[in-house]
Design an enzyme around this catalytic site. Structure first.
Site, PDB file in Angstrom:
ATOM      1  N   ASN A 103       0.777  -1.179   0.162  1.00 57.37           N
ATOM      2  CA  ASN A 103       0.058  -0.071   0.111  1.00 57.37           C
ATOM      3  C   ASN A 103       1.068   1.256   0.003  1.00 57.37           C
ATOM      4  O   ASN A 103       1.928   1.239   0.505  1.00 57.37           O
ATOM      5  CB  ASN A 103      -0.901   0.105   1.100  1.00 57.37           C
ATOM      6  N   HIS A 120       5.674  -0.503  -2.972  1.00 59.64           N
ATOM      7  CA  HIS A 120       5.285   0.380  -4.015  1.00 59.64           C
ATOM      8  C   HIS A 120       5.363   1.870  -3.890  1.00 59.64           C
ATOM      9  O   HIS A 120       4.858   2.569  -4.461  1.00 59.64           O
ATOM     10  CB  HIS A 120       3.862   0.091  -4.392  1.00 59.64           C
ATOM     11  N   CYS A 149       9.143  21.673  -9.346  1.00 57.77           N
ATOM     12  CA  CYS A 149      10.374  21.576  -8.346  1.00 57.77           C
ATOM     13  C   CYS A 149      10.595  22.839  -7.920  1.00 57.77           C
ATOM     14  O   CYS A 149      10.876  23.980  -8.885  1.00 57.77           O
ATOM     15  CB  CYS A 149      11.494  20.839  -8.928  1.00 57.77           C
ATOM     16  N   GLY A 189      -4.917  -9.242   3.678  1.00 59.79           N
ATOM     17  CA  GLY A 189      -5.975  -8.414   2.775  1.00 59.79           C
ATOM     18  C   GLY A 189      -5.106  -8.287   1.518  1.00 59.79           C
ATOM     19  O   GLY A 189      -5.083  -7.173   0.780  1.00 59.79           O
TER      20      GLY A 189
END
Length: 247
Positions: A103, A120, A149, A189
């Site tokens: 997640n 991730h 930036c 999960g």
């Protein structure tokens, strides 16, 4: 009433020398964050092309509009649920050593878990596509898209893994090392359909870990590597385990 499998899982966690948790979208659904795949998943209603790195580079504004709508407008207000909180208490009490997560929602850290490996990436950080300067999301103004930036005016990208991008090497290396070190490995999960995440529970099993799986329905792990399958919502199952561990 507590069933025998839940009691067994709690005992395995209590007696583990090095337990590691491995989480996916299912742990965050009850915090209001939809999963990507399956029924009511994001890809049921949205074309995932906006998360392809090539598309982002060609059309950063279009990509950012969808990213803001789907992620940032929701994740900033998301709060950890019972499952995140129980897992954080397990870490605090020494029952669980680390959390490997697919997640990007930062909810494990928000709940208090200290050793979290984000396979991730995270929505909480942005990185410049030109000079690689990193920014906390708090420094970005998403009223103006795409964000740029402060140093070189390059376009900022969420520091999460887009399609066709590699997994961050540190997170990948540490995740496999934690899995291989574990004697109890808790899947929560996730079906882990994406490579190389789907190899991590297998690596734990190969090095002798007992696999506990918490999912609302059977996954491809259930009848291959899982030792104790606990069917149900993460909040309900982790809540019951938490009670048995006196958390």
């Amino acid at each position: 009433m507590l069933d025998k499998k839940t009691i067994k899982a709690a005992e395995l966690i209590r007696n583990a020398k090095y337990a590691v948790a491995f989480t996916g979208a299912g742990i965050s659904v009850e915090s209001g964050i939809p999963s990507f795949r399956g029924e009511d998943g994001l890809w049921e209603n949205h074309n995932p092309i906006f998360l392809e790195i090539e598309y982002f580079k060609k059309k950063p504004l279009a990509s950012w509009k969808k990213i803001k709508e789907i992620f940032y407008d929701k994740l900033n207000d998301a709060e950890p649920n019972i499952a995140h909180n129980v897992l954080a208490k397990m870490c605090e009490r020494g029952f669980v050593e680390s959390v490997i997560t697919q997640n990007i929602d930062h909810l494990h850290q928000k709940a208090g878990s200290k050793f979290v490996y984000e396979l991730h990436g995270t929505y909480r950080q942005l990185v410049c596509t030109e000079c690689s300067t990193e920014y906390d999301i708090g420094f970005a103004d998403l009223s103006f898209l795409p964000p740029t930036c402060y140093i070189c005016k390059g376009i900022l990208k969420p520091d999460m893994v887009f399609f066709n991008e590699p997994i961050p090497q540190f997170a990948k290396t540490r995740s496999f090392a934690e899995a291989e070190k574990s004697d109890v490995f808790i899947i929560i999960g996730t079906n882990a359909e994406v490579y190389p995440a789907n190899e991590i529970p297998v690596a734990a099993k190969k090095t002798g870990a007992t696999i506990i799986e918490v999912n609302i329905k059977e996954s491809h792990f259930t009848n291959t590597i899982t030792d104790v399958f606990l069917q149900g919502k993460a909040t309900e199952v982790l809540g019951r385990i938490g009670e048995l561990l006196y958390l």
